[in-house]
Scaffold this motif. Structure first.
Motif, mmCIF file in Angstrom:
data_model
loop_
_atom_site.group_PDB
_atom_site.id
_atom_site.type_symbol
_atom_site.label_atom_id
_atom_site.label_comp_id
_atom_site.label_asym_id
_atom_site.label_seq_id
_atom_site.Cartn_x
_atom_site.Cartn_y
_atom_site.Cartn_z
ATOM 1 N N GLU A 184 20.832 -22.243 -18.068
ATOM 2 C CA GLU A 184 20.636 -23.447 -17.246
ATOM 3 C C GLU A 184 20.571 -24.639 -18.183
ATOM 4 N N SER A 206 15.938 -19.793 -14.459
ATOM 5 C CA SER A 206 15.894 -19.893 -12.991
ATOM 6 C C SER A 206 16.428 -18.566 -12.477
ATOM 7 N N GLN A 208 18.925 -17.965 -10.868
ATOM 8 C CA GLN A 208 20.279 -18.246 -10.411
ATOM 9 C C GLN A 208 21.153 -16.996 -10.180
ATOM 10 N N LYS A 211 19.755 -14.594 -7.517
ATOM 11 C CA LYS A 211 19.837 -14.988 -6.105
ATOM 12 C C LYS A 211 21.286 -14.886 -5.619
ATOM 13 N N ARG A 230 11.716 -22.589 -19.565
ATOM 14 C CA ARG A 230 12.762 -23.199 -20.403
ATOM 15 C C ARG A 230 12.143 -23.670 -21.707
ATOM 16 N N GLN A 244 9.606 -23.645 -8.954
ATOM 17 C CA GLN A 244 10.543 -24.266 -8.020
ATOM 18 C C GLN A 244 10.675 -23.460 -6.738
ATOM 19 N N HIS A 460 26.873 -29.455 -14.032
ATOM 20 C CA HIS A 460 25.621 -28.880 -13.525
ATOM 21 C C HIS A 460 25.424 -27.487 -14.121
ATOM 22 N N HIS A 461 26.030 -26.475 -13.534
ATOM 23 C CA HIS A 461 26.061 -25.164 -14.179
ATOM 24 C C HIS A 461 27.377 -24.477 -13.834
ATOM 25 N N SER A 491 18.518 -29.580 -7.624
ATOM 26 C CA SER A 491 19.970 -29.588 -7.444
ATOM 27 C C SER A 491 20.411 -28.307 -6.783
ATOM 28 N N ARG A 495 28.642 -22.062 -4.461
ATOM 29 C CA ARG A 495 28.924 -21.280 -5.665
ATOM 30 C C ARG A 495 30.323 -20.691 -5.623
ATOM 31 N N ILE A 537 20.032 -23.994 -3.473
ATOM 32 C CA ILE A 537 19.419 -25.155 -4.117
ATOM 33 C C ILE A 537 18.058 -24.742 -4.669
ATOM 34 N N ALA A 538 17.542 -25.525 -5.584
ATOM 35 C CA ALA A 538 16.170 -25.308 -6.059
ATOM 36 C C ALA A 538 15.484 -26.662 -6.152
HETATM 37 N N1 ASP Z 1 19.508 -22.775 -10.609
HETATM 38 C C1 ASP Z 1 19.588 -24.189 -10.435
HETATM 39 C C2 ASP Z 1 18.462 -24.880 -11.214
HETATM 40 O O1 ASP Z 1 17.441 -24.284 -11.488
HETATM 41 C C3 ASP Z 1 19.449 -24.627 -9.027
HETATM 42 C C4 ASP Z 1 20.517 -24.120 -8.142
HETATM 43 O O2 ASP Z 1 21.704 -24.383 -8.382
HETATM 44 O O3 ASP Z 1 20.157 -23.480 -7.138
HETATM 45 O O4 ASP Z 1 18.593 -26.033 -11.536
#
Ligand code: ASP
Length: 606
Positions: A184, A206, A208, A211, A230, A244, A460-461, A491, A495, A537-538
């Motif tokens: 992340e 996270s 990510q 989920k 982190r 979160q 973002h990711h 954010s 996906r 989202i988180a």
């Molecule tokens: N995993 C992302 C974060 O922690 C949030 C997401 O895209 O659901 O920022």
């Protein structure tokens, strides 16, 4: 002695009742042999009175008086007594129990407190001891009314979230804490495996990947109040671990996710404050946010918008602008209207802002002021009257208005401008304190290209669904951020669910197939088993709470936070571990002799 009431409960209706209260001695004072104690607990404060002249016949005054002498500040005590009305004129209207007091008939010291290192009574900000001292004794700090309120509100907030999510068919599912690293954008905390020496788990940045795999596993609507970890360098108001609200949904588009979150916030708002909140939230595109407010998390509670001047000044014979424009840069202006700000910022103030330009991240800062119908400043001589007129028009400059001009590379200059805008708004007191402006940041790019190396990185990711072909000159990403008053609350995105597209995105950011396989093989494989279209989202709960409660730092809404140097002064972590433990793990450390815990503790000024 068993507690009959809390310290926040008694009212005038209770006058005459025999009660037992238990709590902490917050404050005591002696008025000519009559002792008054403020007895405190989580629920409030009740005044307790010991009056040797006024006790029921059966009371052993001497023994009671001896017990009372042991009641040092912050000791845990138990008292029996009778509720009575306070003497006229001594009621405390600010305290809900302020009409009554409890006349003591029996008392017991439950546990004596050492002399507390700081005063816990309700103190004005600034009087409190420094944060390190409070956090070192956080269990005492938590007894303060403000800290209790923060914990209570946070608990209610999380409870309301859970209620809403359950009502909407979400399953609360825990994902692993010990796992493989999830990128992340920060460093992982790693945990050595004793059973498999030389290998490591990572704490999740996270949930990510998990989920997303829950969606592959048909869970459809998942949420979790998730702890994330982190390992970042000390940054203002960050914690190495934070909480979160993490959620994910299948067979949805971006709007479904945004609607769900808006519904959640409206629900929580109603539950916490009994108020409605306006939904849907405003939406603003990334480019507009940057070019108008100099931020990807714009604070829309006040104006001060940048206006692009790139076109208007492109022929001006002003060297600095020419150089910047030749290398693809931008020029923009901010109009401080005469009535709002222009006249309150004098020549000296202008110089002060110019002096701070570098600190904001700007290459420089220039200005012009509208006087006698014309723009004036030390640089207007480089501009033709036509160009000056065009600037005036474009900026809507009127008599007395002050213009600040920024110029340079697009991203860094707008960001610097955003920092200047924020400072100006604070200095000029333009920010409405009680307003809450939720905004969705939308239309973000999928990638960022390093201007020097030309290397692609994800905006973002790498799991965000690209909105167009990866070979197009501009690729959008289906991601969105929720912003509140200039802060990013969280954010989310749609996906990628096609394994081949996922591989392509990894390749685009410079990973070769071997690395993709090594780091993400398991995940891409999972997508290959009919992963549904999905997104989620988180939302950062600590940040959200600190904004709602008007706290300066998220540390105030976390029960046991680390300080700005990622140290917990309370339990003394991080700490060394015994050599035997390291040997078991087959880990060798380069011992840093002479480093003691106090070195880690003190806070730097930000
Ligand atoms: N995993 C992302 C974060 O922690 C949030 C997401 O895209 O659901 O920022």
């Amino acid at each position: 002695m068993r507690r009959t009431n809390t310290c926040g409960e008694l009212r005038s209706e209770d006058i005459g009742k025999k009660v037992c209260l238990q709590g902490w001695v917050r404050f005591s004072r002696d008025h000519g042999g009559v002792a008054f104690i403020d007895l405190a607990d989580r629920y409030g404060i009740t005044q307790i009175v010991f009056d040797p002249e006024d006790v029921p016949g059966e009371t052993d005054v001497n023994s009671l008086s001896n017990t009372m002498r042991t009641f040092t500040r912050e000791s845990a005590v138990s008292v029996n007594g009778i509720v009575r009305k306070r003497v006229d004129g001594t009621e405390d209207a600010r305290n809900p129990t302020g009409e009554v007091e409890v006349l003591i008939t029996e008392a017991e010291l439950l546990n004596r407190s050492r002399s507390p290192p700081f005063e816990l009574g309700d103190q004005k900000e600034g009087v409190l001891p420094n944060e390190d001292t409070r956090m070192r004794y956080r269990y005492l700090d938590l007894r303060r009314t403000e800290a209790i309120q923060a914990m209570e509100t946070r608990s209610r907030f999380i409870h309301l979230i859970r209620q809403y999510m359950v009502e909407n068919g979400f399953l609360e599912i825990e994902t692993p804490i010990l796992a493989r690293s999830t990128p992340e954008g920060a460093r992982d905390f790693i945990v050595p495996s004793r059973v498999h020496p030389g290998t490591f788990y990572a704490l999740p940045q996270s949930p990510q990947l998990f989920k997303q795999m829950l969606m592959v596993g048909s869970m459809d609507r998942y949420y979790q109040i998730a702890r994330c970890f982190r390992d970042e360098d000390s940054r203002k108001d960050r914690q190495p671990e934070f909480t979160q609200l993490d959620m994910e949904m299948s067979f949805v588009d971006s709007k479904d996710i945004q609607d769900m979150i808006e519904g959640l916030i409206a629900y929580v708002w109603k539950g916490l404050f009994g108020k409605e909140i306006d939904i849907p939230f405003r939406r603003i595109g990334y480019t507009e946010a940057m070019e108008s407010y100099g931020s990807d998390k714009p604070d829309l509670r006040y104006g001060l918008k940048f206006v692009s001047l790139t076109e208007v000044v492109k022929d001006a014979q002003y060297d600095i602008f020419q150089r910047i424009l030749k290398t693809g840069g931008m020029v923009a202006g901010l109009n401080l209207k005469a009535d709002v700000a222009g006249e309150r910022i004098g020549r000296n103030d202008v110089d002060r802002y110019i002096g701070q330009a570098k600190k904001f991240g700007l290459g420089g800062l220039t200005w012009m002021r509208c006087k006698d119908g014309k723009l004036e400043s030390n640089i207007t001589k480089y501009f033709t009257p036509e160009i000056l007129d065009a600037i005036k028009q474009k900026m809507g400059a009127e008599e007395g208005d002050l213009l600040f001009l920024i110029a340079g590379p697009w991203k860094s200059t707008y960001e610097g401008g955003g920092a200047l805008r924020k400072r100006l708004a604070e200095d000029l007191d333009l920010i409405p304190k009680d307003e809450m402006q939720f905004t969705w940041l939308v239309d973000c790019p999928m990638f960022e290209v390093d201007p020097v190396s030309g290397k692609y990185d994800v905006f973002h990711h790498p799991f965000v669904l690209p909105e167009n072909d990866l070979n197009d000159a501009y690729v959008g990403g289906a991601c969105f951020d929720l912003c509140l008053n200039g802060n990013e609350l969280g954010s989310g995105s749609l996906r990628i669910h096609d394994p081949e597209l996922q591989r392509e995105v990894f390749r685009k950011i410079g990973m070769d197939d071997e690395k993709i396989q090594a780091d993400f093989g398991f995940f891409v494989e999972a997508l290959g088993y009919g992963a549904p279209p999905h997104g989620g989202i988180a939302l950062g709960i600590d940040r959200f709470m600190s904004i709602l409660l008007g706290k300066d730092t998220i540390r105030e809404v976390i029960a046991f936070p680390k300080n700005k140097k990622a140290v917990s002064l309370l339990d003394g972590s991080p700490a060394k571990v015994e050599d035997e433990k390291l040997e078991e793990l087959q880990i060798m450390t380069l011992a840093i002799e002479g480093m003691d815990f106090d070195d880690l503790g003190s806070l730097d000024e930000e």
